[in-house]
Design a protein around this motif. Structure first.
Motif, PDB file in Angstrom:
ATOM      1  N   LEU A 130       0.823  -1.215   0.000  1.00  0.00           N
ATOM      2  CA  LEU A 130       0.000   0.000   0.000  1.00  0.00           C
ATOM      3  C   LEU A 130       0.858   1.267   0.000  1.00  0.00           C
ATOM      4  O   LEU A 130       0.358   2.346   0.264  1.00  0.00           O
ATOM      5  N   ALA A 152      -2.510   6.852  -0.627  1.00  0.00           N
ATOM      6  CA  ALA A 152      -3.185   5.691  -1.212  1.00  0.00           C
ATOM      7  C   ALA A 152      -4.586   5.540  -0.622  1.00  0.00           C
ATOM      8  O   ALA A 152      -5.559   5.274  -1.327  1.00  0.00           O
ATOM      9  N   TYR A 153      -4.707   5.735   0.690  1.00  0.00           N
ATOM     10  CA  TYR A 153      -6.002   5.568   1.351  1.00  0.00           C
ATOM     11  C   TYR A 153      -6.997   6.618   0.858  1.00  0.00           C
ATOM     12  O   TYR A 153      -8.144   6.318   0.548  1.00  0.00           O
ATOM     13  N   GLY A 192      -7.936   5.804  -2.703  1.00  0.00           N
ATOM     14  CA  GLY A 192      -8.836   4.648  -2.729  1.00  0.00           C
ATOM     15  C   GLY A 192     -10.244   5.013  -2.306  1.00  0.00           C
ATOM     16  O   GLY A 192     -11.229   4.494  -2.821  1.00  0.00           O
ATOM     17  N   ARG A 193     -10.355   5.927  -1.356  1.00  0.00           N
ATOM     18  CA  ARG A 193     -11.684   6.347  -0.888  1.00  0.00           C
ATOM     19  C   ARG A 193     -12.425   7.163  -1.925  1.00  0.00           C
ATOM     20  O   ARG A 193     -13.614   6.970  -2.138  1.00  0.00           O
ATOM     21  N   THR A 249     -14.247   5.221  -4.976  1.00  0.00           N
ATOM     22  CA  THR A 249     -15.530   4.525  -4.846  1.00  0.00           C
ATOM     23  C   THR A 249     -16.471   5.210  -3.865  1.00  0.00           C
ATOM     24  O   THR A 249     -17.578   4.747  -3.661  1.00  0.00           O
ATOM     25  N   PRO A 303     -14.052   3.196   1.298  1.00  0.00           N
ATOM     26  CA  PRO A 303     -12.892   2.345   1.082  1.00  0.00           C
ATOM     27  C   PRO A 303     -13.325   0.913   0.761  1.00  0.00           C
ATOM     28  O   PRO A 303     -13.905   0.244   1.580  1.00  0.00           O
ATOM     29  N   THR A 318     -11.831  -2.704  -0.676  1.00  0.00           N
ATOM     30  CA  THR A 318     -10.478  -3.262  -0.560  1.00  0.00           C
ATOM     31  C   THR A 318      -9.749  -3.282  -1.892  1.00  0.00           C
ATOM     32  O   THR A 318      -8.574  -2.948  -1.949  1.00  0.00           O
ATOM     33  N   THR A 319     -10.451  -3.620  -2.960  1.00  0.00           N
ATOM     34  CA  THR A 319      -9.768  -3.696  -4.250  1.00  0.00           C
ATOM     35  C   THR A 319      -9.299  -2.318  -4.696  1.00  0.00           C
ATOM     36  O   THR A 319      -8.164  -2.158  -5.157  1.00  0.00           O
ATOM     37  N   SER A 320     -10.158  -1.289  -4.530  1.00  0.00           N
ATOM     38  CA  SER A 320      -9.755   0.040  -4.988  1.00  0.00           C
ATOM     39  C   SER A 320      -8.610   0.567  -4.123  1.00  0.00           C
ATOM     40  O   SER A 320      -7.747   1.285  -4.609  1.00  0.00           O
ATOM     41  N   LEU A 321      -8.583   0.196  -2.831  1.00  0.00           N
ATOM     42  CA  LEU A 321      -7.468   0.620  -1.977  1.00  0.00           C
ATOM     43  C   LEU A 321      -6.153   0.031  -2.467  1.00  0.00           C
ATOM     44  O   LEU A 321      -5.137   0.717  -2.547  1.00  0.00           O
ATOM     45  N   ALA A 346      -5.130   1.694  -5.606  1.00  0.00           N
ATOM     46  CA  ALA A 346      -4.612   3.030  -5.310  1.00  0.00           C
ATOM     47  C   ALA A 346      -3.199   2.922  -4.755  1.00  0.00           C
ATOM     48  O   ALA A 346      -2.323   3.730  -5.102  1.00  0.00           O
TER      49      ALA A 346
END
Lengths: 263, 370
Positions: free
Chosen positions: B131, B170-171, B174-175, B178, B181, B183-186, B189
């Motif tokens: 991450l 990244a967090y 990722g948020r 979508t 948050p 999990t896949t998009s996080l 990211a």
């Protein structure tokens, strides 16, 4: 009791549930019926707090929107349509997950939690399988494990989303018989969704027909399982017969009259 | 019985790689005898062996027995004498001991943070490095080395800051993708942020080619310390992170049934994921800020533990902590003895030892599976 007033859920801009009002009195069982995409599952998920919704959902007077996940889990136990079962987890470990909302500081399980879980496992006839991993169980056994987990939550309301999908007819009856027994034993209020109209009518006190996110009809099974309603909203060819006082919904094939003609 | 978490209709879950799983009946039997203790005791024994080996092995031959006796002699009230000379004592307690302590702390937190990431992302390959911790710390360290100097006191701070900023980026990314948050998009990211930071790092290196050697030395990891001060620097972060993550071990088990079901069981999934990611990231960032990017521990140790001791995080996290600490101590022993007096980068050792080890464990478990 469950009191749903003006429930509205939008998913990607589409009103999947559009202003539904529904009351489920304490200790009774209501089944949502309706065609695929009618909004049954979404309404259940809204009640369970898994999708954002407007309108109010009250359980025993408490507005669910004001409750956190933990408080909600003590009021409502959800049996999901398609539960995710970690294959290595044993039935007893899985049932113990139902105690999550009751666990104390730092997530320690108390003797009471163990006891409640053991009792739920026994009540669903899984005692002999308690240490078997879920991955080695049959579909019927797994569904009983999911019910055991819900029972361990000790919530007054049980939400059942298609609890009998992928079970054979005997296991379907097993599961529904169990729910009926638990409902009377513990005075549970049950709200479910189901595709098998005959079974739904045989087990639920009331049915609620939903289509296109709207409440179409609700009442006793014989009031809702009416040929014209089912035929119109499911776009299906059905006959409804009365067998021993309960409505039985029979699908019929379009060609049937021609075939049945005398040769 | 292997494969992904099965559903009633045994559909395979979307977007999730398959988890290797131990033979179900073996797991069940172990659980029946109530044997988490067996694995915990095994882990403690491994750690003791690893620590004593780490203290005893080195250019100056000092016997483990003498070291154990010296350790006991240091305990007040026992009145035992020691056979260690003053020089040996200094070698053991001022040179080797901080190194062993650092190895144990770093190994423990990398393994526990990796296991925790795998739990909250339900992805067997997730760890803080993925991450953005690795890329962020790498860029921070590269900038410090290139513009301030390799022996800079800024190095740990820059690496730590780089790691934390990368994960926050990244967090946040990722948020926003979508709206919440997922999990896949996080993870995607994280991959995007890591790729960007690595590109910047490559550019900085290209502009400052004289820093290539010290940067690579840092990237490959090392536990050669400046004594107890490094240990004291990271101990609060590492220990705090370990305590919080271990306290979440039961909640992490609930997450195994998926976000929706965990929510319906009473877990505030978003909050748990945020706390676990934040704490695991802080612990890992602290560790790599002094040790460099020691790879492989965060993925291999939790995996090996899962394959041997079962998939419950109640057991996986504490046992991973013990074996992670032991593993890194022993890897460091190899790192400083194989090419003695020169040192092998410990990242090379963890990869060279860890990869075959995981292969053996996988083979053994798969073999007994059929």
């Amino acid at each position: 009791m469950i009191d749903i007033a003006g429930a509205l859920v939008q998913l990607d801009g589409v009103r999947v549930v559009d202003g539904v009002d529904l009351q489920v009195p304490v200790g009774t069982w209501t089944m949502l019926i309706g065609p695929n995409g009618a909004g049954k599952t979404t309404l259940l998920r809204a009640v369970a707090g898994l999708v954002a919704h407007s309108g109010t959902v009250r359980v025993d007077g408490a507005d669910l929107a004001t409750l956190g996940a933990r408080a909600r889990a003590r009021l409502l136990a959800l049996v999901p349509q398609d539960p995710l079962l970690p294959p290595e987890m044993t039935a007893s470990e899985y049932t113990l997950l139902g105690r999550t909302a009751h666990l104390g500081f730092l997530g320690r399980t108390s003797a009471r939690d163990e006891e409640v879980a053991r009792e739920a496992v026994a009540r669903l006839g899984l005692t002999g399988l308690a240490d078997r991993p879920l991955g080695s169980m049959s579909g019927g056994e797994r569904q009983r494990a999911v019910l055991a987990r819900a029972l361990a939550q000790q919530a007054p309301v049980l939400l059942l989303d298609e609890p009998t999908t992928s079970l054979d007819v005997g296991r379907q009856q097993d599961v529904l018989d169990l729910v009926a027994t638990l409902q009377t034993e513990r005075g549970l209020t049950v709200l479910g969704a189901m595709h098998d109209l005959t079974l739904a009518g045989q087990y639920a006190d009331r049915l609620a027909l939903i289509d296109g996110g709207h409440m179409i009809a609700q009442g006793r099974p014989d009031q809702v399982l009416v040929e014209t309603l089912i035929a119109h909203h499911y776009r299906a060819r059905v006959r409804v017969e009365n067998v021993g006082g309960a409505p039985v919904v029979l699908p019929t094939r379009a060609l049937l009259p021609a075939r049945a003609a005398p040769r | 019985m292997t494969g992904g978490p099965s559903r009633i209709a045994s559909k395979s879950p979307p977007n999730e790689a398959a988890w290797p799983s131990a033979k179900p009946y073996a797991t069940a039997r172990v659980a029946a005898i109530g044997v988490p203790w067996r694995w915990l005791l095994g882990g403690i024994a491994a750690l003791i062996v690893a620590v004593l080996t780490g203290l005893a092995l080195g250019p100056a031959g000092i016997s483990p027995a003498a070291i154990a006796a010296d350790l006991l002699a240091r305990l007040p009230g026992l009145g035992l004498g020691t056979s260690l000379s003053q020089l040996d004592s200094t070698v053991v307690w001022e040179l080797r001991a901080p190194r062993v302590a650092l190895g144990a702390l770093v190994g423990a937190v990398l393994a526990v943070a990796g296991g925790s990431y795998q739990a909250v992302f339900r992805n067997p390959l997730a760890d803080p490095y993925l991450l953005g911790v690795a890329a962020g710390a790498g860029l921070g360290a590269t900038v410090a080395i290139a513009y301030v100097g390799a022996s800079s006191a800024w190095l740990p701070g820059a690496a730590f800051a780089g790691a934390v900023v990368a994960v926050i980026a990244a967090y946040a990314l990722g948020r926003t993708v979508t709206g919440g948050p997922n999990t896949t998009s996080l993870i995607l990211a994280g991959v995007a942020v890591a790729a960007f930071l690595s590109a910047v790092q490559t550019f900085v290196l290209q502009q400052n080619s004289e820093s290539v050697r010290p940067v690579y030395a840092w990237l490959l990891g090392r536990l050669s310390t400046s004594g107890w001060s490094d240990v004291a620097l990271i101990a609060p972060y590492v220990l705090g992170s370990l305590i919080v993550l271990l306290a979440h071990r039961r909640v992490l088990d609930v997450l195994r049934v998926g976000d929706d079901e965990a929510t319906s069981l009473g877990v505030s999934v978003t909050r748990v994921r945020l706390v676990v990611v934040a704490v695991a990231t802080l612990g890992t960032a602290a560790a790599v800020s002094v040790s460099g990017l020691i790879g492989f521990v965060g993925v291999v140790i939790p995996h090996a533990v899962r394959l041997m001791a079962g998939a419950s995080y109640r057991l996986v996290l504490p046992v991973s902590m013990l074996f992670g600490a032991s593993f890194l101590c022993l890897a460091d022993v190899l790192a400083r003895t194989v090419l003695s007096p020169a040192e092998l980068p410990i990242g090379v050792v963890t990869a060279c030892v860890g990869a075959p080890f995981l292969a053996v464990v996988l083979r053994r478990v798969r073999g007994s599976d059929t």
